[in-house]
Design a protein around this motif. Structure first.
Motif, short mmCIF file in Angstrom:
data_model
loop_
_atom_site.label_atom_id
_atom_site.label_comp_id
_atom_site.label_asym_id
_atom_site.label_seq_id
_atom_site.Cartn_x
_atom_site.Cartn_y
_atom_site.Cartn_z
N ARG A 25 -4.15 -11.02 -5.70
CA ARG A 25 -3.06 -10.22 -6.29
C ARG A 25 -3.53 -9.55 -7.55
NH1 ARG A 25 2.02 -13.35 -7.61
NH2 ARG A 25 2.70 -11.29 -8.30
N ILE A 26 -3.44 -8.25 -7.55
CA ILE A 26 -3.72 -7.50 -8.77
C ILE A 26 -2.55 -6.55 -8.97
CG2 ILE A 26 -5.29 -5.90 -9.93
CD1 ILE A 26 -7.49 -6.87 -8.00
N GLU A 27 -1.82 -6.74 -10.04
CA GLU A 27 -0.67 -5.88 -10.26
C GLU A 27 -0.76 -5.19 -11.61
OE1 GLU A 27 2.79 -8.26 -9.40
OE2 GLU A 27 1.98 -8.58 -7.38
N GLY A 28 -0.03 -4.10 -11.71
CA GLY A 28 -0.05 -3.34 -12.95
C GLY A 28 -0.65 -1.97 -12.73
N LEU A 29 -1.50 -1.86 -11.74
CA LEU A 29 -2.00 -0.54 -11.38
C LEU A 29 -2.35 -0.53 -9.90
CD1 LEU A 29 -4.95 -1.74 -11.49
CD2 LEU A 29 -5.20 -0.58 -13.64
N GLU A 30 -2.52 0.66 -9.38
CA GLU A 30 -2.83 0.80 -7.96
C GLU A 30 -4.25 0.34 -7.68
OE1 GLU A 30 -0.94 1.89 -5.42
OE2 GLU A 30 0.82 2.08 -6.73
N THR A 31 -4.43 -0.41 -6.61
CA THR A 31 -5.78 -0.81 -6.23
C THR A 31 -5.99 -0.56 -4.73
OG1 THR A 31 -5.30 -3.06 -5.50
CG2 THR A 31 -5.60 -2.72 -7.87
N THR A 32 -7.19 -0.80 -4.29
CA THR A 32 -7.51 -0.59 -2.89
C THR A 32 -7.32 -1.84 -2.03
OG1 THR A 32 -9.80 -0.98 -3.50
CG2 THR A 32 -9.12 1.31 -3.29
N VAL A 33 -6.68 -2.86 -2.59
CA VAL A 33 -6.53 -4.12 -1.84
C VAL A 33 -5.79 -3.88 -0.52
CG1 VAL A 33 -5.48 -6.40 -1.85
CG2 VAL A 33 -6.68 -5.59 -3.88
N ALA A 34 -4.67 -3.17 -0.60
CA ALA A 34 -3.87 -2.94 0.61
C ALA A 34 -4.65 -2.10 1.62
CB ALA A 34 -2.56 -2.25 0.24
N PHE A 35 -5.41 -1.19 1.12
CA PHE A 35 -6.22 -0.35 2.00
C PHE A 35 -7.23 -1.20 2.79
CE2 PHE A 35 -9.81 2.61 2.73
CZ PHE A 35 -9.16 3.51 3.54
N HIS A 36 -7.82 -2.15 2.09
CA HIS A 36 -8.77 -3.03 2.77
C HIS A 36 -8.06 -3.88 3.84
CE1 HIS A 36 -12.26 -1.97 0.56
NE2 HIS A 36 -11.77 -2.33 -0.61
N ARG A 37 -6.86 -4.32 3.52
CA ARG A 37 -6.10 -5.07 4.52
C ARG A 37 -5.89 -4.22 5.76
NH1 ARG A 37 -1.79 -6.41 0.42
NH2 ARG A 37 -2.71 -8.04 -0.85
N ALA A 38 -5.59 -2.95 5.54
CA ALA A 38 -5.35 -2.05 6.67
C ALA A 38 -6.62 -1.88 7.51
CB ALA A 38 -4.86 -0.69 6.16
N ILE A 39 -7.73 -1.73 6.84
CA ILE A 39 -8.99 -1.57 7.59
C ILE A 39 -9.23 -2.80 8.46
CG2 ILE A 39 -11.49 -1.50 7.34
CD1 ILE A 39 -11.19 0.46 5.13
N LEU A 40 -8.90 -3.96 7.92
CA LEU A 40 -9.14 -5.20 8.66
C LEU A 40 -8.27 -5.32 9.91
CD1 LEU A 40 -9.71 -8.05 6.09
CD2 LEU A 40 -11.29 -7.04 7.70
N SER A 41 -7.25 -4.50 10.01
CA SER A 41 -6.45 -4.60 11.22
C SER A 41 -6.69 -3.38 12.12
CB SER A 41 -4.96 -4.73 10.87
OG SER A 41 -4.55 -3.58 10.16
N HIS A 42 -7.73 -2.62 11.80
CA HIS A 42 -8.01 -1.44 12.60
C HIS A 42 -9.02 -1.77 13.70
CE1 HIS A 42 -9.06 2.62 13.73
NE2 HIS A 42 -8.01 3.04 13.06
N PRO A 43 -8.70 -1.38 14.93
CA PRO A 43 -9.58 -1.75 16.05
C PRO A 43 -11.03 -1.28 15.87
CG PRO A 43 -7.87 -0.17 16.74
CD PRO A 43 -7.49 -0.67 15.39
N VAL A 44 -11.21 -0.10 15.30
CA VAL A 44 -12.59 0.40 15.16
C VAL A 44 -13.41 -0.51 14.26
CG1 VAL A 44 -14.04 2.32 14.40
CG2 VAL A 44 -11.90 2.77 15.58
#
Lengths: 360, 454
Positions: free
Chosen positions: B410-429
Motif C-alpha cells: 500500500r502506497i497512498e498519497g500519490l499515484e503509483t503504478t501498483v494497480a497497473f502492475h496488478r492489471a498486468i498480472l491478470s492479463h493473458p499475454v
C-alpha cells in the motif's frame, strides 16, 4: 490577488531514465502578499512566442480562481487546460525542506562529526541551532509547542502533507505552525533532533538562499543569487535579503578558508566575499548574504565543510545577532523546498520589495 | 578492500549500496542533495554529506562536488550507482586522478564501450550477432542510402543515448528525413552528442539481457539472463528471469556467447549485454550497460549472489573466486518497478507525500525501496519509489506471490503504478509469457488495463 510572478526555468531533468514530459514545463512561482500563501504553478506552453504575455494573462485571469478552488478542495494539486496551455497548481511543497535545508548542515555534520578531519568546530553548529531553537521558542510561542507536539510522531506522521492536515491549509499563522511542526518532525528523525527542527522553521529561507549561490554568484544577494541558480537572468531581484538569519553558508563541499583580514567586527556588505571553500583546488566564494558585521566563525579555517553549511555569522547593524531569524520566521515556510519554489525561499524578501521581473 | 566508500547516488540504489557496504564491513558516506535530506539512505547512514542543491547538475551530476565530498570525508572509493555519472568515463578518469577508485569499469573500459555503434561493431567482431544496422550517420543522404540497404522500417538511434531518448521508428524515406532532424536535436539536448545510427526495426521483439561479472584478471561468469519485455516507451516496467521466450538450451547458448565476447573485448566489472530476440528466437546484440542495473535484484534472487558486493570487491581488485559451475540459478523471479506516476495521465510523474505505506512480506518477497510513511517524494528526480521482487520455484509460483505482494503493498498519497502492475498480472499475454516490447505502446496502457479487468 495581487500576486507577483517569476518565471523560472524548470529544474533540469537529472535522471536519464525519466520520461521526457516534465522537462517542457515552465514553472511559475507565485507569491502572495503573505508568503505563507505562496503557490507553485507549472505551465506547459504550447507555443513559445508570446509566452510571457500569455503567462501574464493567465496569471491575472485564471490563477485567482484556481487558487481559490485548490484551497477549497483540500487537494494537493490541480490541473486545467485552456487553449494550448496546461496549468498545474500545486500547494507548497511542504517537505521538511524549509526545515531540512537549514537542518541539513546541522544534522549531516552532526553525523559526520566524529569522522571528518578538523571537526572540532562542528560541535558548534548544533549548538547554534540549539540557541536558535531556544530563541524560536521564546518568539514563536504558538509555533514551538506545535512542533513539539508533533515530534514524537516524526517520520510516521503524514502531517507534512499539503492539505493533508488542517493546519497545513495555506494562509496565515496556521501554516506557520504546520511548517514549524514538519520541520520539527524532520529534526526529530535526524541526529540533530529538536535543535535542528524549529531552527529550520525560523531560518530556513535565509540559510537556504544564502547557501545556494555558488561562488560565481558572489555578487548577488542571497535571494537573487539563489534564484539565479534556476533562473538565469529572469530575477534581477532583491539585494534585499533582509529576511532572516545573517549566516553565510558554504557554496560547495570542500575546505573552508576565511578571507584574510575579514575578521570579527569588520563591516561587510551584501555580496562581499568573506571567505572561500576550496573544492578540488578551486576556490568557491563565501559571500555575505546581507550587510552587517562579521561575527563568529561557525567553521574553523581548514575545516571540511559540506554544501549549505553555515560558515560565518553576520551581525546585523543595530540588532543582536540572533534577532535576525526571529521575526521573519513565517517566510521560511514559503521556501517550500522545490527547485522551482525554492527560490521562493528568497521569495519573502522578493515579495517584500516587490521586485518581480515579470508582470504585475 | 576499501577503507571507506562514498555513495554518490540517491533513492533506493543509495540504500542498496549502503546495505552492501555494511555487509562487507566497509564504512560508507551517503552524498545527498538538499532535496534528499529525508531520504532513507541519508537517515540510516552513519555519515552523510550534502553535496549541493536539488538541481542534479550541481549535486549528483557534479563530478567536482562528489569527488570533493569523497576527499573531505576520507573515502577512497566512489560508488556511482546507476544513472547520473555511473557510465561517465571522464568522471571515472577524474576520480582516478584524485587517487580514488571508481566502483565500476575503469575509465578506459567505459570509454571503449561508450559509443553504442562502436560497441556493436566490437562485439560483432567477437562473435555476437547484431541487428542489421548502419555505422554512424554522416548526413541525410547517407542515412537514406543505409536505410534502403537495411530495409524499412528502421529505428533511428542516438549513439550516445539511453533510456529511449532521441529514438524514432520510421517506415519511409520521408519519415526518416523528418526524424533525423528531431532525433539530432533530442540527442544533442539529452546527451550533448547528436551522432545517430540506424537499425533494422524488429516489429515484434523481446528484450533479453545477459548479466556478466568479470574480474580484473579475466575471470568471468554470466549470471543468466533477464527478460525486460514489459516496457512502455522503452522504459522497463517489469523484468523477469529466466526469459519465457527461450528454452534452456538457447538461453545457455546466449549467455555463454555473451560472456565470451565481452571478456574477449576487454570488459571488466559487472555489466549487462542487451539483446533483442525476434519471434523465431534469433537474438541480436544491441548494447552494453557498464553499471549495476535497476533490475539486478532479479538475478540476485535467482543466484543468491550479492551483485553490488561483487561490484565493490572487483573494483577493489579481488579475484572472482568462483567459476561458472558454481553459479546455480534457481527458480523464477519477477521485478516490478513501482514508480510515482499517474498511469491514467500518460504516466505523468508525481511528487508529494507518502501518506500511507505498507510493505508486503512472506516467502520469496523482497522490496527495495527508500520510501516510508511521511516521506516527501521530491519532484526533481526519477520517479522510482522502489522495486518489488518476487521469487518462487517456478513462474506460476512467482506470479502467485507477486499477486499477494502487490495486494499487500500500500502506497497512498500519490499515484503509483501498483494497480497497473496488478492489471498486468491478470492479463493473458503476460501469464502466457508472450509480452513483446511494443505491446503496451501499441495497445495503450489504458486499454490494456481495461482488457485485463475483463
Amino acid at each position: 490577488m495581487g500576486a507577483e510572478e517569476r518565471v523560472t526555468q524548470p529544474p533540469t531533468d537529472p535522471a536519464p531514465a525519466r520520461s521526457a514530459d516534465p522537462e517542457k514545463a515552465v514553472s511559475l512561482a507565485v507569491e502572495a502578499p503573505d508568503p505563507a500563501d505562496a503557490l507553485a504553478v507549472s505551465v506547459t506552453p504550447g507555443s513559445r512566442p508570446g509566452a510571457a504575455e500569455a503567462i501574464r494573462r493567465l496569471a491575472d485571469d485564471l490563477l485567482p480562481a484556481l487558487v481559490a478552488r485548490l484551497d477549497a478542495s483540500g487537494l494537493g494539486e490541480l490541473e486545467v487546460r485552456t487553449d494550448a496551455w496546461r496549468i498545474r497548481l500545486r500547494k507548497p511543497y511542504e517537505r521538511r525542506g524549509p526545515g531540512s535545508a537549514a537542518a541539513s548542515p546541522g544534522s549531516g555534520l552532526h553525523r559526520a562529526a566524529g569522522t571528518v578531519p578538523g571537526s572540532a568546530a562542528r560541535g558548534a553548529r548544533p549548538a547554534t541551532a540549539a540557541e536558535r531553537h531556544a530563541h524560536a521558542e521564546s518568539t514563536h510561542p504558538g509555533t514551538t509547542p506545535a512542533a513539539d507536539g508533533v515530534q514524537p510522531g516524526a517520520g510516521d506522521d503524514p502531517l507534512a502533507t499539503p492539505g493533508g492536515s488542517s493546519d497545513a491549509a495555506p494562509g496565515g499563522p496556521a501554516s506557520t505552525v504546520s511548517a514549524a511542526a514538519s520541520a520539527g518532525s524532520a529534526g526529530g528523525s535526524h541526529a540533530a533532533g529538536p535543535a535542528a527542527g524549529p531552527h529550520g522553521a525560523g531560518s530556513a529561507a535565509g540559510a537556504h538562499a544564502a547557501g545556494s549561490p555558488p561562488g560565481s554568484h558572489g555578487g548577488g544577494s542571497a535571494a537573487g543569487a539563489h534564484a539565479a541558480g534556476s533562473t538565469p537572468g529572469s530575477h534581477p531581484a532583491a539585494p534585499v535579503a533582509s529576511a532572516t538569519p545573517a549566516v553565510a553558508t558554504s557554496p560547495a563541499v570542500g575546505y573552508f578558508v576565511p578571507r584574510e583580514g575579514w575578521t570579527s567586527g569588520r563591516r561587510a556588505q551584501s555580496g562581499d566575499v568573506i571567505g572561500y571553500v576550496d573544492c578540488l583546488g578551486i576556490r568557491q566564494e563565501v559571500v555575505a548574504p546581507v550587510d552587517g558585521f562579521i561575527g563568529r566563525l561557525l567553521a574553523q579555517s581548514g575545516e571540511a565543510v559540506e554544501y549549505g553549511q553555515p560558515l560565518v555569522q553576520l551581525d546585523l547593524p543595530g540588532r543582536a545577532p540572533d534577532d535576525g531569524p526571529a521575526d521573519t520566521g513565517a517566510p521560511a515556510r514559503a521556501d517550500a523546498g522545490q527547485a522551482s519554489t525554492a527560490p521562493s525561499g528568497a521569495g519573502p524578501a522578493a515579495a517584500a520589495s516587490a521586485p518581480a521581473s515579470e508582470g504585475a | 578492500m576499501f577503507g571507506k566508500i562514498l555513495i554518490a547516488n540517491r533513492g533506493e540504489i543509495a540504500l542498496r549500496i549502503l546495505r552492501a557496504c555494511r555487509q562487507l564491513g566497509v564504512p560508507a558516506v551517503v552524498a545527498y542533495s538538499e532535496a534528499d535530506i529525508d531520504t532513507l539512505a541519508v537517515q540510516q547512514a552513519e555519515e552523510a554529506i550534502c553535496i549541493g542543491p536539488a538541481d542534479a547538475k550541481r549535486s549528483y551530476l557534479s563530478a567536482a562536488a562528489i569527488i570533493s565530498a569523497a576527499i573531505v570525508t576520507g573515502c577512497d572509493a566512489i560508488h556511482p550507482g546507476y544513472g547520473f555519472l555511473s557510465e561517465d568515463d571522464a568522471f571515472a578518469e577524474m576520480v582516478r586522478a584524485h587517487g580514488l577508485t571508481f566502483i565500476g569499469p575503469s575509465a578506459e573500459v567505459l570509454e571503449r564501450f561508450a559509443s553504442k555503434a562502436t560497441t556493436r561493431h566490437l562485439l560483432a567482431e567477437h562473435g555476437l550477432p547484431t541487428i542489421p544496422g548502419s555505422g554512424l550517420i554522416r548526413d541525410d543522404a547517407h542515412a537514406l542510402e543505409e536505410a534502403e540497404r537495411i530495409g524499412y522500417p528502421v529505428l533511428v538511434k542516438p549513439s550516445a543515448g539511453g533510456g529511449g531518448k532521441g529514438m524514432r521508428m520510421v517506415r519511409s524515406p520521408r519519415e526518416l528525413e523528418q526524424a533525423l532532424t528531431i532525433c539530432r536535436s533530442e540527442a544533442r539536448a539529452a546527451f550533448g552528442d547528436d551522432s545517430l545510427y540506424l537499425e533494422k526495426w524488429l516489429e515484434e521483439n523481446r528484450h533479453v539481457e545477459v548479466q556478466v561479472v568479470v574480474d580484473r584478471y579475466g575471470n568471468a561468469v554470466h549470471l543468466g539472463e533477464r527478460d525486460c519485455s514489459v516496457q512502455r516507451r522503452h522504459q522497463k516496467l517489469i523484468e523477469e528471469a529466466p526469459t519465457p521466450a527461450l528454452g534452456p538450451e538457447s538461453r545457455r547458448h546466449l549467455c555463454e556467447s555473451a560472456v565470451q565476447a565481452v571478456v574477449a573485448a576487454g570488459y571488466e566489472n559487472v555489466g549487462t549485454l542487451e539483446f533483442l530476440v525476434d519471434t523465431e528466437g534469433n537474438y541480436y546484440f544491441i548494447e552494453i550497460n557498464c553499471r549495476i542495473q535497476v533490475e539486478h535484484p532479479v538475478t540476485e534472487m535467482l543466484t543468491g549472489i550479492d551483485m553490488v558486493a561483487e561490484q565493490i570487491r572487483i573494483a577493489a581488485g579481488e579475484p572472482l573466486g568462483y567459476t561458472q559451475a558454481d553459479v546455480d540459478p534457481r527458480g523464477h523471479a519477477i521485478e516490478f518497478r513501482i514508480t510515482a506516476e499517474d498511469v491514467g495521465h500518460d504516466f505523468r510523474p508525481q511528487a508529494g507525500t507518502i501518506e500511507e505505506f505498507q510493505a508486503p512480506g512472506g516467502p520469496g518477497v523482497r522490496l527495495d525501496s527508500h520510501i516510508y510513511r511521511g516521506y516527501e517524494v521530491p519532484p526533481y528526480y526519477d520517479s522510482l519509489l522502489g522495486k518489488l521482487v518476487v521469487h518462487g520455484p517456478d513462474r506460476a509460483t512467482a506470479i502467485a506471490r507477486a499477486r499477494t505482494a502487490l495486494a499487500e503493498l500500500r502506497i497512498e498519497g500519490l499515484e503509483t503504478t501498483v494497480a497497473f502492475h496488478r492489471a498486468i498480472l491478470s492479463h493473458p499475454v503476460f501469464l502466457e509469457g508472450g509480452f513483446t516490447t511494443n505491446l503496451l505502446d501499441r495497445v495503450g496502457p489504458a486499454a490494456f488495463v481495461a482488457a485485463a479487468r475483463d
